[in-house]
Design an enzyme around this catalytic site. Structure first.
Site, mmCIF file in Angstrom:
data_model
loop_
_atom_site.group_PDB
_atom_site.id
_atom_site.type_symbol
_atom_site.label_atom_id
_atom_site.label_comp_id
_atom_site.label_asym_id
_atom_site.label_seq_id
_atom_site.Cartn_x
_atom_site.Cartn_y
_atom_site.Cartn_z
ATOM 1 N N ARG A 227 0.530 -1.066 0.064
ATOM 2 C CA ARG A 227 0.035 -0.160 0.500
ATOM 3 C C ARG A 227 1.010 1.066 -0.103
ATOM 4 O O ARG A 227 1.548 1.678 0.451
ATOM 5 C CB ARG A 227 -0.886 -0.296 1.014
ATOM 6 C CG ARG A 227 -1.974 1.170 0.989
ATOM 7 C CD ARG A 227 -3.297 1.073 0.301
ATOM 8 N NE ARG A 227 -4.312 1.687 1.013
ATOM 9 C CZ ARG A 227 -4.618 2.788 -0.139
ATOM 10 N NH1 ARG A 227 -5.506 2.183 -0.847
ATOM 11 N NH2 ARG A 227 -5.970 2.951 0.410
ATOM 12 N N THR B 47 -9.689 0.541 -10.373
ATOM 13 C CA THR B 47 -8.570 -0.652 -9.177
ATOM 14 C C THR B 47 -8.515 -1.779 -9.983
ATOM 15 O O THR B 47 -9.364 -1.830 -11.156
ATOM 16 C CB THR B 47 -9.174 -0.628 -7.823
ATOM 17 O OG1 THR B 47 -8.589 0.486 -7.151
ATOM 18 C CG2 THR B 47 -8.192 -1.225 -6.698
ATOM 19 N N ASN C 20 -6.271 4.508 -7.234
ATOM 20 C CA ASN C 20 -7.184 4.696 -6.877
ATOM 21 C C ASN C 20 -8.650 5.329 -8.037
ATOM 22 O O ASN C 20 -8.280 4.589 -8.490
ATOM 23 C CB ASN C 20 -7.070 5.607 -5.829
ATOM 24 C CG ASN C 20 -8.463 6.304 -4.942
ATOM 25 O OD1 ASN C 20 -9.452 5.943 -4.773
ATOM 26 N ND2 ASN C 20 -8.095 7.939 -4.278
ATOM 27 N N ASP D 270 -8.074 8.851 -0.118
ATOM 28 C CA ASP D 270 -8.276 7.254 1.198
ATOM 29 C C ASP D 270 -8.002 7.377 2.681
ATOM 30 O O ASP D 270 -8.866 6.889 3.382
ATOM 31 C CB ASP D 270 -7.887 6.143 0.994
ATOM 32 C CG ASP D 270 -8.492 5.445 -0.545
ATOM 33 O OD1 ASP D 270 -9.600 6.108 -0.800
ATOM 34 O OD2 ASP D 270 -8.250 4.338 -1.282
ATOM 35 N N SER E 198 -7.942 1.036 3.422
ATOM 36 C CA SER E 198 -7.942 0.824 1.765
ATOM 37 C C SER E 198 -9.822 -0.120 2.153
ATOM 38 O O SER E 198 -9.802 -0.904 3.549
ATOM 39 C CB SER E 198 -7.046 0.064 1.574
ATOM 40 O OG SER E 198 -8.001 -0.964 0.295
ATOM 41 N N SER E 199 -10.378 -0.340 1.163
ATOM 42 C CA SER E 199 -11.317 -1.218 0.924
ATOM 43 C C SER E 199 -10.545 -2.707 0.300
ATOM 44 O O SER E 199 -11.993 -3.002 0.349
ATOM 45 C CB SER E 199 -12.598 -0.686 0.393
ATOM 46 O OG SER E 199 -12.857 0.844 1.585
ATOM 47 N N GLY F 90 -14.019 -1.618 -6.596
ATOM 48 C CA GLY F 90 -15.077 -1.402 -6.947
ATOM 49 C C GLY F 90 -15.073 -0.297 -5.438
ATOM 50 O O GLY F 90 -16.489 0.301 -5.176
ATOM 51 N N GLY F 91 -14.086 0.771 -5.297
ATOM 52 C CA GLY F 91 -13.713 1.716 -4.625
ATOM 53 C C GLY F 91 -14.183 0.941 -2.467
ATOM 54 O O GLY F 91 -14.872 0.229 -2.304
HETATM 55 O O1 DON Z 1 -8.314 1.339 -1.517
HETATM 56 C C1 DON Z 1 -9.503 1.696 -2.012
HETATM 57 O O2 DON Z 1 -10.379 1.479 -1.406
HETATM 58 C C2 DON Z 1 -9.356 2.075 -3.206
HETATM 59 N N1 DON Z 1 -7.622 3.320 -3.386
HETATM 60 C C3 DON Z 1 -9.832 1.517 -3.850
HETATM 61 C C4 DON Z 1 -10.293 2.276 -5.441
HETATM 62 C C5 DON Z 1 -10.589 0.858 -6.298
HETATM 63 O O3 DON Z 1 -11.151 0.260 -6.200
HETATM 64 C C6 DON Z 1 -11.370 2.526 -7.001
HETATM 65 N N2 DON Z 1 -12.560 1.542 -8.400
HETATM 66 N N3 DON Z 1 -13.486 1.758 -9.345
#
Ligand code: DON
Length: 561
Positions: free
Chosen positions: A95, A369, A389, A411, A440-441, A460-461
């Site tokens: 990370r 991502t 991100n 984040d 992070s997720s 997917g954030g």
């Molecule tokens: O680490 C995380 O949770 C985010 N930066 C992930 C971002 C992400 O999955 C964007 N995708 N659609």
């Protein structure tokens, strides 16, 4: 008994109709990734005698080239690995870290308001990348080929170029205005300041050279020497705060994954600084208190939503970088704690998030991502989620390096209880500090029963965790990867207090009934996620692989010659 028959029949249905399985032969392997060229890079490396870890490094590097909107050398990742020889399971934490000159309020103006875009666009938004160090770590500690062999496919792809697709165009559409501000990025990723045509080749000569330096010198080729110098000076010239020491001191950390048991399934997933394993584990613990399979679809979705609400609430309150804060992991994953939370769920009514204890008052004791999954014939496996991100990260490419930097600093909780790009809130557990990793997720996951092994994950954030959770519940019902990756999706993250769902995620009847229970519904204007999954049915030696129909990825199960 009825439950068993239903489970078996749905499993068999998938067996019959899935296209990507083959019967066991002496040697077979599987890869699912978000881009056919990355899947191909992994296959090439396996065929050359590499193991799943070499393939994972090759796929990581290839995705950095052919999916520049999703991940890259300028970003971070979590690689969840299982080594079959000694059953070692670990999470390689690559990370990003906040630069040493970061401060708690670096994205606020004098009046204490968030400066719009500062944590999202340009070099100020970029954390110190972990992907190059992670690639070396994988190959050196777990692989069997050389870094040069493993990076060769990505280098070739960068030199020869890859073709622009619809997905590229769509994601570039979101970020074009930012990229236009940075000539080095615009020159590579735009065509005369416009979105390139489908089929246009994106050639990345500078990135190829950076990859060659990494191949020749290992991590030193990126974190020290000319590339590092160039990264820092370019960031500084454009208003960023990186220092040479930031890169030099970057360290990969191996962390113990989160493991929970859900109705006999061993679920292994990402540990902090990802919230994925804990939030999903807590939700599963809550759901274990209900016999989901016996419930009608409306009550079932209501209960799943309420479990999500409660576990995302704890994400906001307790989770952050474990090197900086104490996380009450045991308590959060305690079955009794989950039992208590389950008791607060009313099967008839939504619990307003405002009625759950506010995160600020809880005592402190305690869109892009990518994901790929790979399994080799020895049973080694990697589940990896990688990120810069937002699509095309910060939009900034450091001059002469071809490295597109992330905007992962967003984040962090840049201001207490203020939503980030994914609407997530947090407080001091996830506040900015020099050298800290943003929460992070990302939820790379393994599932294991006596009979089956699964490897899955998705971008997917904030919705990553709920998507993987729905995948786990589908696995529990006996379904195979094609079903997990295609499932209609719905989501709740505590705040905003609404059930988000993709088109088709809830039937008309479910929508009416959930509203009637007091839920606020919000349909997303597009389908979301890009899950990449593999399953092995041990008894029969069957491999299944599936790539999310929402994306452009490819899943392959293949024999060795
Ligand atoms: O680490 C995380 O949770 C985010 N930066 C992930 C971002 C992400 O999955 C964007 N995708 N659609």
């Amino acid at each position: 008994m009825i439950k068993k028959i239903k489970t078996l029949s749905s499993f068999l249905c998938v067996l019959i109709f899935t296209s990507s399985y083959v019967f066991a032969e002496p040697k077979q392997a599987a890869i699912a990734s978000a881009h056919p060229l990355a899947t191909q890079a992994g296959i090439d490396i396996l065929r050359q005698g590499g193991n799943a870890f070499d393939a994972a490094a090759a796929i990581t590097a290839s995705l950095a080239v052919v999916e520049p909107y999703s991940s890259g050398l300028g970003g971070g990742a979590f690689w969840l690995v299982h080594r079959s020889s000694d059953k070692k399971q670990t999470m390689i934490d690559g990370r990003e870290k906040a630069p040493m000159r970061s401060t708690h309020d670096m994205y606020l103006d004098k009046a204490g308001n968030v400066v719009k875009g500062l944590s999202l666009n340009g070099p100020m938004a970029a954390g110190i990348p972990g992907v190059p160090a992670g690639i070396e770590h994988l190959v050196k500690n777990y692989g069997r080929l050389s870094l040069k062999q493993v990076l060769a496919p990505a280098i070739k792809q960068a030199q020869e170029g890859f073709a622009v697709t619809e997905r590229y165009q769509k994601l570039m559409g979101y970020r074009k205005e930012v990229i236009k501000q940075y000539p080095d990025a615009a020159q590579i990723f735009l065509n005369k300041y416009d979105v390139p045509a489908i089929g246009a080749l994106i050639v990345q000569k500078d990135l190829a050279n950076t990859l060659i330096t990494l191949a020749n010198n290992g991590r030193k080729g990126f974190y020290q020497g000319p590339v590092a110098k160039q990264l820092v000076s370019s960031v500084r010239e454009n208003g960023g705060i990186w220092e040479p020491g930031d890169l030099e001191k970057y360290q990969i950390i191996e962390r113990e994954p989160i493991v929970v048991n859900y109705n006999g399934i061993k679920v292994t997933s990402a540990s902090p600084p990802s919230s994925g394993g804990i939030v999903m584990g807590q939700a599963l613990n809550i759901l274990e208190q209900f016999n989901l399979e016996k419930l009608d679809s409306i009550t079932r979705k209501h209960i799943v939503i309420e479990a999500m609400r409660r576990s995302y609430r704890d994400r906001a309150a307790y989770l952050g970088d474990p090197d900086f804060i104490d996380i009450p992991v045991d308590r959060l994953l305690d079955k009794n704690y989950a039992g208590g939370l389950a008791l607060t769920i009313n099967s008839e009514r939504a619990t307003p998030s405002s009625e759950l204890s506010n995160i600020a008052t809880i005592d402190q004791i305690g869109t892009d991502t990518t994901h790929f999954s790979v399994v080799d014939p020895e049973g080694n496996r990697v589940s990896a989620t990688l990120s810069i991100n937002l699509p095309f990260g910060s939009g900034f490419v450091a001059k002469g390096t071809g490295v597109l930097l992330n905007n992962e600093m967003d984040d962090f909780s840049v201001k207490p209880l203020t939503a980030n790009a994914y609407g997530l809130v947090g407080d001091h557990a996830n506040a900015i500090a020099p050298g800290k990793r943003p929460l992070s997720s990302m939820t790379p996951t393994f599932l294991e029963t006596d009979d089956r092994i699964a490897v899955l994950g998705t971008p997917g954030g904030s919705r990553i965790i709920s998507m993987v959770l729905l995948g786990v519940l589908d696995f529990a019902e006996g379904n195979a990867p094609k079903s997990w990756v295609s499932l209609p999706r719905y989501h709740h993250q505590y705040l905003p207090d609404q059930v988000q769902y993709e088109q088709g995620g809830l039937s008309d009847l479910e929508q009416t009934a959930l509203k009637d229970k007091g839920h606020v519904l919000k349909e997303k204007n597009r389908r979301y996620g890009n899950m990449q999954a593999i399953m092995i049915w041990k008894k029969k030696g069957l491999f299944f692989a599936a790539s999310d129909p929402r994306g452009e990825g490819s899943a392959e199960v293949f024999y060795y010659p």
